[in-house]
Design a protein around this motif. Structure first.
Motif, PDB file in Angstrom:
ATOM      1  N   GLN A 172       0.833  -1.206   0.000  1.00 44.54           N
ATOM      2  CA  GLN A 172       0.000   0.000   0.000  1.00 44.54           C
ATOM      3  C   GLN A 172       0.865   1.253   0.000  1.00 44.54           C
ATOM      4  OE1 GLN A 172      -3.293   0.012  -0.324  1.00 44.54           O
ATOM      5  NE2 GLN A 172      -3.361   2.253  -0.338  1.00 44.54           N
ATOM      6  N   GLU A 181       0.768   4.073  -2.896  1.00 41.79           N
ATOM      7  CA  GLU A 181       0.436   5.467  -2.619  1.00 41.79           C
ATOM      8  C   GLU A 181       1.564   6.400  -3.067  1.00 41.79           C
ATOM      9  OE1 GLU A 181      -0.593   5.772   1.490  1.00 41.79           O
ATOM     10  OE2 GLU A 181      -2.318   4.415   1.302  1.00 41.79           O
ATOM     11  N   GLU A 213      -8.259  -0.319   2.378  1.00 46.10           N
ATOM     12  CA  GLU A 213      -8.085   0.225   1.030  1.00 46.10           C
ATOM     13  C   GLU A 213      -8.383  -0.835  -0.027  1.00 46.10           C
ATOM     14  OE1 GLU A 213      -7.336   3.336  -0.409  1.00 46.10           O
ATOM     15  OE2 GLU A 213      -8.119   3.847   1.565  1.00 46.10           O
TER      16      GLU A 213
END
Length: 310
Positions: A185, A189, A271
């Motif tokens: 993640q 990002e 997410e």
């Protein structure tokens, strides 16, 4: 050694190949006839039932499962129980829940059978790079299967370990996968921020490749990221939908049960869940609330008329 491999999917078939390359003999079982045929063409012996697989193995037998966690694995474990004999060893190399592994170990012990839970990491690259093996269970069967673990690992003296009693292997793998969620993640990002800074005309693949050398964030995941961006920097043809196979959920649940703060792993899991909402009800409600209390504009959905909140 001789070993039975049940489940000749992406990982199971590659693990069987790696074992055979090291001189071990593998009898394979898979529900798909075409998969069994391919395995036989690759030099393995294939069978079409658990009973036949057990019959072809010398005692004390070694049977390795590489099946999806849950009902499929439990069904096969139940089927094997009356077929195996005292002293035989069953290894679950899939991503089973650690508490299921503890229960299964106790049940097998009642029949004088060995049960090892082996958290297995390496994915589709394990055939060439080797697998990281986290093994739980009794010491004696681990010692007997050492040649198997050494053949599967990146090298005989690293990449595999007996990490504790029954359940320890799958518990370690569960936490490993939770960490994996967080690392993935963070990379996703970061590269999203880079790609949005259009006025700087950044080459995201160049930066990914740059970070692979000397950077504190260099890693195998970064290597894979650089490779993906080289082939497809715009990520065309890939839907923004991220699946999960369960380990992240279990890791978050265990963190809560143990009063451990794990916000990164938890948010990474959330997410993934969010990525599956192409028509998010919650986001629509946020827009509606902002419009109602502050008159903030929203982007209308022309397919459905908007009704303001009271």
């Amino acid at each position: 050694m001789q070993l039975g491999m049940i489940g000749l999917g992406r990982m199971g078939a590659n693990m069987a190949q790696r074992l055979m390359q090291s001189g071990h003999e593998v009898v394979g079982l898979d529900a798909q006839p075409t998969v069994r045929e391919v395995f036989a063409q690759q030099g393995g012996r294939s069978v079409d039932s658990a009973a036949k697989l057990v019959q072809q193995l010398p005692t004390p037998r070694v049977v390795w499962l590489m099946l999806p966690a849950g009902v499929i694995t439990q069904t096969m474990i139940d089927e094997l129980l009356p077929l195996l004999e005292p002293g035989d060893t069953l290894v679950d190399g899939g991503n089973s829940f650690y508490q299921d592994s503890m229960r299964r170990s106790r049940e097998y012990a009642q029949h004088q059978l060995n049960y090892l839970d082996c958290g297995t990491s390496g994915g589709i690259w394990g055939l060439t790079e080797g697998y990281c093996l986290m093994i739980g269970g009794e010491q004696a069967p681990v010692e007997r299967l050492t040649p198997i673990f050494q053949a599967l690992a990146p090298s005989p003296d690293r990449g595999w370990a007996h990490v504790g009693p029954a359940g320890a292997g799958h518990f370690s793998k569960m936490v490993h996968n939770g960490i994996e969620y967080g690392m993935m993640q963070a990379l996703a990002e970061g590269f999203s921020i880079l790609s949005k800074k259009t006025e700087l005309d950044l080459d995201v693949h160049q930066i990914a490749d740059l970070w692979r050398n000397g950077s504190v964030v260099r890693s195998w995941l970064l290597d894979l990221t650089a490779s993906a961006l080289k082939d497809n920097p715009g990520l065309k043809g890939i839907a923004p939908y991220v699946r999960d196979s369960g380990e992240g959920r279990w890791a978050v649940a265990e963190a809560i049960a143990l009063d451990v703060s794990a916000p990164v792993i938890t948010l990474a899991l959330l997410e993934r869940l969010r990525s599956r909402e192409p028509d998010s009800y919650g986001d629509k409600l946020l827009a509606a609330m902002r419009n109602s209390f502050g008159g903030h504009a929203f982007i209308p959905d022309t397919s459905q008329p908007f009704k303001p909140l009271d």
